[in-house]
Scaffold this motif. Structure first.
Motif, PDB file in Angstrom:
ATOM      1  N   TYR A  79       0.933  -1.238  -0.036  1.00 40.02           N
ATOM      2  CA  TYR A  79       0.011  -0.027   0.195  1.00 40.02           C
ATOM      3  C   TYR A  79       0.938   1.394  -0.016  1.00 40.02           C
ATOM      4  O   TYR A  79       2.164   1.174   0.253  1.00 40.02           O
ATOM      5  CB  TYR A  79      -0.884   0.020   1.208  1.00 40.02           C
ATOM      6  N   VAL A  80       0.311   2.376  -0.343  1.00 36.65           N
ATOM      7  CA  VAL A  80       0.990   3.726  -0.129  1.00 36.65           C
ATOM      8  C   VAL A  80       0.134   4.686   0.610  1.00 36.65           C
ATOM      9  O   VAL A  80      -1.123   4.453   0.758  1.00 36.65           O
ATOM     10  CB  VAL A  80       1.481   4.195  -1.565  1.00 36.65           C
ATOM     11  N   THR A  81       0.613   5.605   1.173  1.00 29.58           N
ATOM     12  CA  THR A  81      -0.052   6.961   1.540  1.00 29.58           C
ATOM     13  C   THR A  81       0.427   8.145   0.816  1.00 29.58           C
ATOM     14  O   THR A  81       1.475   7.893   0.370  1.00 29.58           O
ATOM     15  CB  THR A  81       0.174   6.840   3.235  1.00 29.58           C
ATOM     16  N   VAL A  82      -0.360   9.020   0.885  1.00 31.91           N
ATOM     17  CA  VAL A  82       0.026  10.600   0.355  1.00 31.91           C
ATOM     18  C   VAL A  82       1.464  10.779   1.144  1.00 31.91           C
ATOM     19  O   VAL A  82       2.172  11.287   0.329  1.00 31.91           O
ATOM     20  CB  VAL A  82      -0.894  11.542   0.624  1.00 31.91           C
ATOM     21  N   SER A  83       1.460  10.842   2.420  1.00 30.47           N
ATOM     22  CA  SER A  83       2.865  11.004   3.063  1.00 30.47           C
ATOM     23  C   SER A  83       3.939  10.374   2.509  1.00 30.47           C
ATOM     24  O   SER A  83       5.100  10.819   2.561  1.00 30.47           O
ATOM     25  CB  SER A  83       2.458  11.181   4.571  1.00 30.47           C
ATOM     26  N   LEU A 132       9.390  10.267  -2.955  1.00 30.29           N
ATOM     27  CA  LEU A 132       9.293  10.460  -4.221  1.00 30.29           C
ATOM     28  C   LEU A 132       9.670  11.999  -4.392  1.00 30.29           C
ATOM     29  O   LEU A 132       9.612  12.564  -5.815  1.00 30.29           O
ATOM     30  CB  LEU A 132       7.798  10.186  -5.040  1.00 30.29           C
ATOM     31  N   ASN A 133       9.534  12.754  -3.133  1.00 26.75           N
ATOM     32  CA  ASN A 133       9.822  14.283  -3.348  1.00 26.75           C
ATOM     33  C   ASN A 133       8.615  15.009  -4.061  1.00 26.75           C
ATOM     34  O   ASN A 133       8.658  15.859  -4.758  1.00 26.75           O
ATOM     35  CB  ASN A 133      11.055  14.691  -3.940  1.00 26.75           C
ATOM     36  N   TRP A 134       7.249  14.230  -3.684  1.00 28.81           N
ATOM     37  CA  TRP A 134       6.276  14.856  -4.649  1.00 28.81           C
ATOM     38  C   TRP A 134       5.330  15.906  -3.567  1.00 28.81           C
ATOM     39  O   TRP A 134       5.578  15.750  -2.633  1.00 28.81           O
ATOM     40  CB  TRP A 134       5.369  14.045  -5.019  1.00 28.81           C
ATOM     41  N   GLU A 135       4.912  17.119  -4.149  1.00 29.81           N
ATOM     42  CA  GLU A 135       4.171  17.936  -3.449  1.00 29.81           C
ATOM     43  C   GLU A 135       2.829  17.264  -3.148  1.00 29.81           C
ATOM     44  O   GLU A 135       2.510  16.272  -3.800  1.00 29.81           O
ATOM     45  CB  GLU A 135       3.712  19.241  -4.231  1.00 29.81           C
ATOM     46  N   ARG A 136       2.324  17.576  -1.946  1.00 30.07           N
ATOM     47  CA  ARG A 136       0.931  16.837  -1.414  1.00 30.07           C
ATOM     48  C   ARG A 136       0.085  16.839  -2.642  1.00 30.07           C
ATOM     49  O   ARG A 136      -0.676  15.868  -2.918  1.00 30.07           O
ATOM     50  CB  ARG A 136       0.614  17.417  -0.217  1.00 30.07           C
ATOM     51  N   PRO A 137      -0.324  18.025  -3.044  1.00 27.60           N
ATOM     52  CA  PRO A 137      -1.494  18.054  -4.207  1.00 27.60           C
ATOM     53  C   PRO A 137      -1.409  16.976  -5.419  1.00 27.60           C
ATOM     54  O   PRO A 137      -2.206  16.477  -5.660  1.00 27.60           O
ATOM     55  CB  PRO A 137      -1.340  19.727  -4.712  1.00 27.60           C
ATOM     56  N   ARG A 138       0.168  16.996  -5.869  1.00 25.24           N
ATOM     57  CA  ARG A 138       0.460  15.984  -6.862  1.00 25.24           C
ATOM     58  C   ARG A 138       0.114  14.557  -6.356  1.00 25.24           C
ATOM     59  O   ARG A 138      -0.570  13.743  -7.140  1.00 25.24           O
ATOM     60  CB  ARG A 138       1.736  16.153  -7.243  1.00 25.24           C
ATOM     61  N   ALA A 139       0.669  14.186  -5.360  1.00 31.56           N
ATOM     62  CA  ALA A 139       0.506  12.839  -4.504  1.00 31.56           C
ATOM     63  C   ALA A 139      -1.010  12.474  -4.627  1.00 31.56           C
ATOM     64  O   ALA A 139      -1.464  11.526  -4.834  1.00 31.56           O
ATOM     65  CB  ALA A 139       1.241  12.698  -3.309  1.00 31.56           C
ATOM     66  N   HIS A 140      -1.660  13.624  -4.022  1.00 36.06           N
ATOM     67  CA  HIS A 140      -3.226  13.309  -3.692  1.00 36.06           C
ATOM     68  C   HIS A 140      -3.866  13.130  -4.926  1.00 36.06           C
ATOM     69  O   HIS A 140      -4.815  12.196  -4.992  1.00 36.06           O
ATOM     70  CB  HIS A 140      -3.782  14.570  -2.978  1.00 36.06           C
ATOM     71  N   ALA A 141      -3.575  13.942  -5.975  1.00 35.72           N
ATOM     72  CA  ALA A 141      -4.349  13.735  -7.393  1.00 35.72           C
ATOM     73  C   ALA A 141      -4.110  12.527  -7.811  1.00 35.72           C
ATOM     74  O   ALA A 141      -5.014  11.913  -8.479  1.00 35.72           O
ATOM     75  CB  ALA A 141      -3.874  14.829  -8.151  1.00 35.72           C
ATOM     76  N   VAL A 142      -2.990  11.941  -7.844  1.00 38.79           N
ATOM     77  CA  VAL A 142      -2.512  10.601  -8.303  1.00 38.79           C
ATOM     78  C   VAL A 142      -3.406   9.404  -7.843  1.00 38.79           C
ATOM     79  O   VAL A 142      -3.895   8.813  -8.501  1.00 38.79           O
ATOM     80  CB  VAL A 142      -1.201  10.324  -8.228  1.00 38.79           C
ATOM     81  N   VAL A 143      -3.344   9.440  -6.427  1.00 35.01           N
ATOM     82  CA  VAL A 143      -4.266   8.286  -5.813  1.00 35.01           C
ATOM     83  C   VAL A 143      -5.559   8.401  -6.031  1.00 35.01           C
ATOM     84  O   VAL A 143      -6.293   7.528  -6.060  1.00 35.01           O
ATOM     85  CB  VAL A 143      -3.663   8.007  -4.232  1.00 35.01           C
TER      86      VAL A 143
END
Length: 265
Positions: free
Chosen positions: A211-215, A221-232
């Motif tokens: 599994y993965v979480t946004v954090s 991956l050094n992603w910004e939170r909006p990017r990680a949230h949008a992908v999932v």
């Protein structure tokens, strides 16, 4: 005073004749090489035909042997699922009714029917499980499901190579069915939507812990939170991941990898 003589008509005619000889000789060599290559290819095809006749039972029953036979056919540019190579009768006309390929004739159609029936089962299993996995199922999971089916019949064992070739035979249906690689797993995509780079990265990361979480995506991956949230969120909208809200932070699981992990444990 000496004057340099210019080439006359005889010189031009001689040069033109020489060029003609070179061109004619080159054409002769090309024709000779083409005939030799065609003869060699015919010999290879004949040997492959004799091999198929001798080992037809092994080709039908043994998946490893069947895979090697398919590789030999591919090396000679022969597709035994849709081959246009036919044996000719004495009158020069191709034998076999309905334009049936020589491989279907000499193998009794069993190999062809096996792959076509396997393709039908793949379509059905992908359709049945699409609501669970969003149209992305691992080859190992699909193979286990198909092995429980009685529709293929006989004692033929299904291998990963068989499934991949059967999926390739579904190409006339369009871009809906294809094999894709995510990490070390092979998966079958049965929906026309393509995965973008971020989505593939998240699905590959899920293979590590399940599994993965946004954090986790932000940290690793050094992603910004909006990017990680949008992908999932996009993956969840397509049913490619499920969300577990019981933990402190939402955990996103892939049903395709969940099933494969449960079967391998």
């Amino acid at each position: 005073m000496d004057r340099r003589r210019t080439p006359g008509l005889s010189s031009l005619s001689s040069r033109g004749l020489q060029n003609h000889h070179y061109t004619s000789h080159g054409a002769t060599l090309r024709t000779r090489n083409a005939d030799s290559l065609s003869t060699q290819l015919s010999v290879f095809q004949s040997l492959l035909h004799n091999f198929a006749v001798t080992h037809s039972k092994d080709i039908r029953a043994n998946p490893a042997f069947r895979a090697e036979f398919a590789r030999m056919c591919s090396a000679l540019n022969i597709d035994f699922l849709a081959s246009s190579y036919h044996r000719d009768n004495k009158d020069g006309k191709p034998s076999g009714a309905g334009g049936e390929s020589i491989w279907a004739q000499l193998l009794g159609g069993s190999v062809n029917d096996f792959y076509f029936n396997l393709g039908v089962l793949i379509v059905e299993e992908c359709r049945v499980t699409r609501s669970e996995n969003g149209g992305l199922i691992s080859v190992s999971d699909l193979k286990a499901r198909i092995s429980k089916s009685q529709r293929i019949g006989g004692s033929m064992e299904v291998s990963d190579d068989d499934i991949k070739r059967a999926v390739d035979s579904l190409a006339p249906l369009g871009s809906c069915f294809s094999i894709m690689k995510i990490g070390h797993r092979s998966l079958i995509r049965s929906v026309p939507k393509e995965l973008n780079t971020d989505q593939s990265t998240v699905l590959e990361a899920i293979q590590v812990l399940g599994y993965v979480t946004v954090s986790m995506l932000q940290l690793n991956l050094n992603w910004e939170r909006p990017r990680a949230h949008a992908v999932v969120e996009d993956l969840m909208a397509d049913s490619l991941v499920w969300v577990d809200t019981q933990a402190g932070e939402n955990e996103y699981w892939s049903p395709a990898f969940l099933t494969a992990a449960g079967m391998s444990s």
